[in-house]
Design an enzyme around this catalytic site. Structure first.
Site, PDB file in Angstrom:
ATOM      1  N   GLY A   1      24.580  -6.834 131.051  1.00 27.29           N
ATOM      2  CA  GLY A   1      24.086  -8.117 130.528  1.00 27.29           C
ATOM      3  C   GLY A   1      25.099  -9.238 130.474  1.00 27.29           C
ATOM      4  O   GLY A   1      25.193  -9.922 129.457  1.00 27.29           O
TER       5      GLY A   1
ATOM      6  N   CYS B   1      38.470 -19.872 101.675  1.00 24.33           N
ATOM      7  CA  CYS B   1      39.036 -18.528 101.768  1.00 24.33           C
ATOM      8  C   CYS B   1      39.315 -17.959 100.381  1.00 24.33           C
ATOM      9  O   CYS B   1      39.345 -18.690  99.383  1.00 24.33           O
ATOM     10  CB  CYS B   1      40.330 -18.548 102.584  1.00 24.33           C
ATOM     11  SG  CYS B   1      41.723 -19.233 101.676  1.00 24.33           S
TER      12      CYS B   1
ATOM     13  N   HIS C   1      35.499 -11.796 121.980  1.00 19.28           N
ATOM     14  CA  HIS C   1      35.236 -13.213 121.692  1.00 19.28           C
ATOM     15  C   HIS C   1      34.993 -13.469 120.205  1.00 19.28           C
ATOM     16  O   HIS C   1      34.435 -14.493 119.838  1.00 19.28           O
ATOM     17  CB  HIS C   1      34.041 -13.711 122.513  1.00 19.28           C
ATOM     18  CG  HIS C   1      34.324 -13.780 123.995  1.00 19.28           C
ATOM     19  ND1 HIS C   1      33.348 -13.932 124.951  1.00 19.28           N
ATOM     20  CD2 HIS C   1      35.492 -13.725 124.675  1.00 19.28           C
ATOM     21  CE1 HIS C   1      33.903 -13.959 126.162  1.00 19.28           C
ATOM     22  NE2 HIS C   1      35.198 -13.820 126.015  1.00 19.28           N
TER      23      HIS C   1
ATOM     24  N   ASP D   1      27.587 -10.949 117.943  1.00 13.65           N
ATOM     25  CA  ASP D   1      26.670 -10.335 116.980  1.00 13.65           C
ATOM     26  C   ASP D   1      27.189  -8.950 116.599  1.00 13.65           C
ATOM     27  O   ASP D   1      28.166  -8.453 117.165  1.00 13.65           O
ATOM     28  CB  ASP D   1      25.230 -10.283 117.546  1.00 13.65           C
ATOM     29  CG  ASP D   1      25.101  -9.378 118.773  1.00 13.65           C
ATOM     30  OD1 ASP D   1      25.550  -8.208 118.714  1.00 13.65           O
ATOM     31  OD2 ASP D   1      24.550  -9.824 119.804  1.00 13.65           O
TER      32      ASP D   1
ATOM     33  N   LEU E   1      19.751  -8.166 134.296  1.00 14.47           N
ATOM     34  CA  LEU E   1      18.405  -8.603 134.668  1.00 14.47           C
ATOM     35  C   LEU E   1      18.385  -9.167 136.092  1.00 14.47           C
ATOM     36  O   LEU E   1      17.498  -8.872 136.879  1.00 14.47           O
ATOM     37  CB  LEU E   1      17.935  -9.671 133.671  1.00 14.47           C
ATOM     38  CG  LEU E   1      16.441  -9.915 133.556  1.00 14.47           C
ATOM     39  CD1 LEU E   1      15.674  -8.638 133.288  1.00 14.47           C
ATOM     40  CD2 LEU E   1      16.171 -10.920 132.449  1.00 14.47           C
TER      41      LEU E   1
ATOM     42  N   TYR F   1      27.163 -22.554 114.045  1.00 14.41           N
ATOM     43  CA  TYR F   1      27.501 -21.144 113.826  1.00 14.41           C
ATOM     44  C   TYR F   1      26.821 -20.565 112.584  1.00 14.41           C
ATOM     45  O   TYR F   1      26.467 -19.381 112.579  1.00 14.41           O
ATOM     46  CB  TYR F   1      29.030 -20.944 113.778  1.00 14.41           C
ATOM     47  CG  TYR F   1      29.601 -21.013 115.172  1.00 14.41           C
ATOM     48  CD1 TYR F   1      29.435 -19.956 116.062  1.00 14.41           C
ATOM     49  CD2 TYR F   1      30.222 -22.156 115.634  1.00 14.41           C
ATOM     50  CE1 TYR F   1      29.901 -20.035 117.363  1.00 14.41           C
ATOM     51  CE2 TYR F   1      30.697 -22.253 116.937  1.00 14.41           C
ATOM     52  CZ  TYR F   1      30.530 -21.186 117.796  1.00 14.41           C
ATOM     53  OH  TYR F   1      30.971 -21.273 119.082  1.00 14.41           O
TER      54      TYR F   1
ATOM     55  N   SER G   1      26.702 -12.635 132.859  1.00  8.80           N
ATOM     56  CA  SER G   1      26.504 -13.433 134.078  1.00  8.80           C
ATOM     57  C   SER G   1      27.764 -13.527 134.935  1.00  8.80           C
ATOM     58  O   SER G   1      27.724 -14.086 136.026  1.00  8.80           O
ATOM     59  CB  SER G   1      26.024 -14.842 133.710  1.00  8.80           C
ATOM     60  OG  SER G   1      27.035 -15.497 132.970  1.00  8.80           O
TER      61      SER G   1
ATOM     62  N   ALA H   1      18.013  -4.295 130.236  1.00  8.69           N
ATOM     63  CA  ALA H   1      18.949  -3.272 129.762  1.00  8.69           C
ATOM     64  C   ALA H   1      18.268  -2.270 128.834  1.00  8.69           C
ATOM     65  O   ALA H   1      18.611  -1.083 128.838  1.00  8.69           O
ATOM     66  CB  ALA H   1      20.119  -3.947 129.041  1.00  8.69           C
TER      67      ALA H   1
HETATM   68  N1  APR Z   1      18.803  -7.041 130.199  1.00  4.81           N
HETATM   69  C1  APR Z   1      19.897  -7.146 130.998  1.00  4.81           C
HETATM   70  N2  APR Z   1      20.444  -8.334 131.329  1.00  4.81           N
HETATM   71  C2  APR Z   1      19.882  -9.450 130.823  1.00  4.81           C
HETATM   72  C3  APR Z   1      18.754  -9.415 129.973  1.00  4.81           C
HETATM   73  C4  APR Z   1      18.198  -8.136 129.672  1.00  4.81           C
HETATM   74  N3  APR Z   1      17.129  -7.995 128.892  1.00  4.81           N
HETATM   75  N4  APR Z   1      18.431 -10.685 129.652  1.00  4.81           N
HETATM   76  C5  APR Z   1      19.315 -11.474 130.263  1.00  4.81           C
HETATM   77  N5  APR Z   1      20.204 -10.733 130.976  1.00  4.81           N
HETATM   78  C6  APR Z   1      21.353 -11.185 131.782  1.00  4.81           C
HETATM   79  C7  APR Z   1      21.122 -12.504 132.485  1.00  4.81           C
HETATM   80  O1  APR Z   1      20.514 -12.296 133.773  1.00  4.81           O
HETATM   81  C8  APR Z   1      22.555 -13.035 132.601  1.00  4.81           C
HETATM   82  O2  APR Z   1      23.142 -12.638 133.829  1.00  4.81           O
HETATM   83  O3  APR Z   1      22.425 -11.369 130.909  1.00  4.81           O
HETATM   84  C9  APR Z   1      23.296 -12.351 131.443  1.00  4.81           C
HETATM   85  C10 APR Z   1      23.693 -13.272 130.309  1.00  4.81           C
HETATM   86  O4  APR Z   1      24.645 -14.180 130.787  1.00  4.81           O
HETATM   87  P1  APR Z   1      25.297 -15.295 129.833  1.00  4.81           P
HETATM   88  O5  APR Z   1      24.235 -15.998 129.065  1.00  4.81           O
HETATM   89  O6  APR Z   1      26.191 -16.126 130.675  1.00  4.81           O
HETATM   90  O7  APR Z   1      26.146 -14.411 128.770  1.00  4.81           O
HETATM   91  P2  APR Z   1      27.601 -13.783 128.906  1.00  4.81           P
HETATM   92  O8  APR Z   1      27.889 -13.377 130.300  1.00  4.81           O
HETATM   93  O9  APR Z   1      27.723 -12.773 127.827  1.00  4.81           O
HETATM   94  O10 APR Z   1      28.500 -15.038 128.542  1.00  4.81           O
HETATM   95  C11 APR Z   1      29.884 -14.853 128.445  1.00  4.81           C
HETATM   96  O11 APR Z   1      30.147 -17.087 127.662  1.00  4.81           O
HETATM   97  O12 APR Z   1      29.574 -18.915 126.369  1.00  4.81           O
HETATM   98  C12 APR Z   1      30.349 -17.808 126.461  1.00  4.81           C
HETATM   99  O13 APR Z   1      31.508 -16.835 124.724  1.00  4.81           O
HETATM  100  C13 APR Z   1      30.231 -16.840 125.320  1.00  4.81           C
HETATM  101  O14 APR Z   1      30.606 -14.447 125.332  1.00  4.81           O
HETATM  102  C14 APR Z   1      29.954 -15.526 125.992  1.00  4.81           C
HETATM  103  C15 APR Z   1      30.463 -15.737 127.387  1.00  4.81           C
END
Ligand code: APR
Length: 237
Positions: A177, A137, A107, A92, A204, A55, A179, A221
């Site tokens: 963005g 702390c 999160h 972030d 994407l 982290y 999954s 995006a």
């Molecule tokens: N524009 C739009 N979408 C995008 C881009 C882009 N430039 N680049 C990647 N993606 C999409 C990918 O196709 C994917 O479907 O963003 C998605 C990212 O998916 P993950 O990596 O699984 O991220 P997320 O869904 O935010 O994960 C959820 O999982 O590990 C945990 O706590 C972590 O908050 C996170 C949570």
């Protein structure tokens, strides 16, 4: 004209064009690290040094990345809408630096650390907070170790009441963005559909929960979201 109540949920994909790695794409963080090793309470109990280094590297990276056009577009949408809620799974601070306010970080956040005794979070982004040394702390008489202010797997996401209130009363629900693998975030589209909202996806590639959306915009995006935001603003002027 009556403006719709808009809720936006963002995931790692919105920060990808800023150079922040996603989790499950090719080259994503979970290709290099096992979730069980760095993102669970057990990992923190078993090997806190490894979790801390993971982290701290991500916290240091915040100083090197900038918001992209997608973050800026959401800030513009917020300025133009009377009822707008931004929920992010991202840890972030690119939404805030892109101009968004009142962002709900379900999160947790990288820029804050949490006292393990009092559970109080504070912004800790000075150079001395970003080394691989343990941070203590400033709230306890005998300062104790701070942990990343992150919701790990097995922990309950933050601000769920506010999130459900917003989603269950929205008229437009937009996911950017993500999954669609991690619940409860991935299920919020179902709650929005139950509330009768129009549901829109910007991603994407088609995520696992793509069939839940009324409108799907596939592509980066940084390109597609500014166009969608322009459309929403001009439709609701
Ligand atoms: N524009 C739009 N979408 C995008 C881009 C882009 N430039 N680049 C990647 N993606 C999409 C990918 O196709 C994917 O479907 O963003 C998605 C990212 O998916 P993950 O990596 O699984 O991220 P997320 O869904 O935010 O994960 C959820 O999982 O590990 C945990 O706590 C972590 O908050 C996170 C949570």
């Amino acid at each position: 004209m009556n403006q719709p109540r808009i809720v936006v949920l963002t995931g790692a994909g919105i920060s990808a064009e800023s150079g922040v790695r996603t989790f499950r794409d090719n080259g994503g963080l979970w290709e290099e690290h096992r979730v069980e090793d760095v993102a669970t309470p057990d990992a923190w109990a078993f090997d806190p040094e490894m979790v801390w280094r993971f982290y701290q590297a991500r916290r240091r990276q915040l100083l090197e990345v900038q918001p992209n056009g997608a973050h800026l577009a959401l800030a513009l949408l917020q300025k133009n809408m009377k009822q707008f809620t931004l929920i992010t799974q991202n840890v972030d601070d690119l939404h805030e630096r892109g101009g968004s306010s009142d962002v709900i970080h379900m999160h947790g956040e990288l820029r804050t650390l949490r006292c393990e005794a009092s559970q109080r979070s504070e912004v800790r982004m000075q150079a001395s907070d970003l080394t691989d040394d343990v941070s203590l702390c400033s709230c306890c008489a005998n300062p104790v170790r701070m942990r990343p202010d992150i919701v790990w797997f097995g922990e309950i996401p933050m601000h769920m009441e506010a999130i459900l209130n917003a989603v269950e009363t929205c008229e437009v629900f937009i996911v950017v963005g993500s999954s669609g693998h991690v619940y409860p975030a991935a299920g919020l589209v179902d709650q929005a559909n139950n509330a009768g909202a129009r549901t829109i996806l910007v991603n994407l590639e088609a995520p696992v929960n793509a069939s839940a959306f009324d409108e799907i915009l596939l592509g980066p995006a940084g390109e597609l979201l500014p166009q969608l935001v322009d459309r929403l603003i001009s439709d609701n002027d």
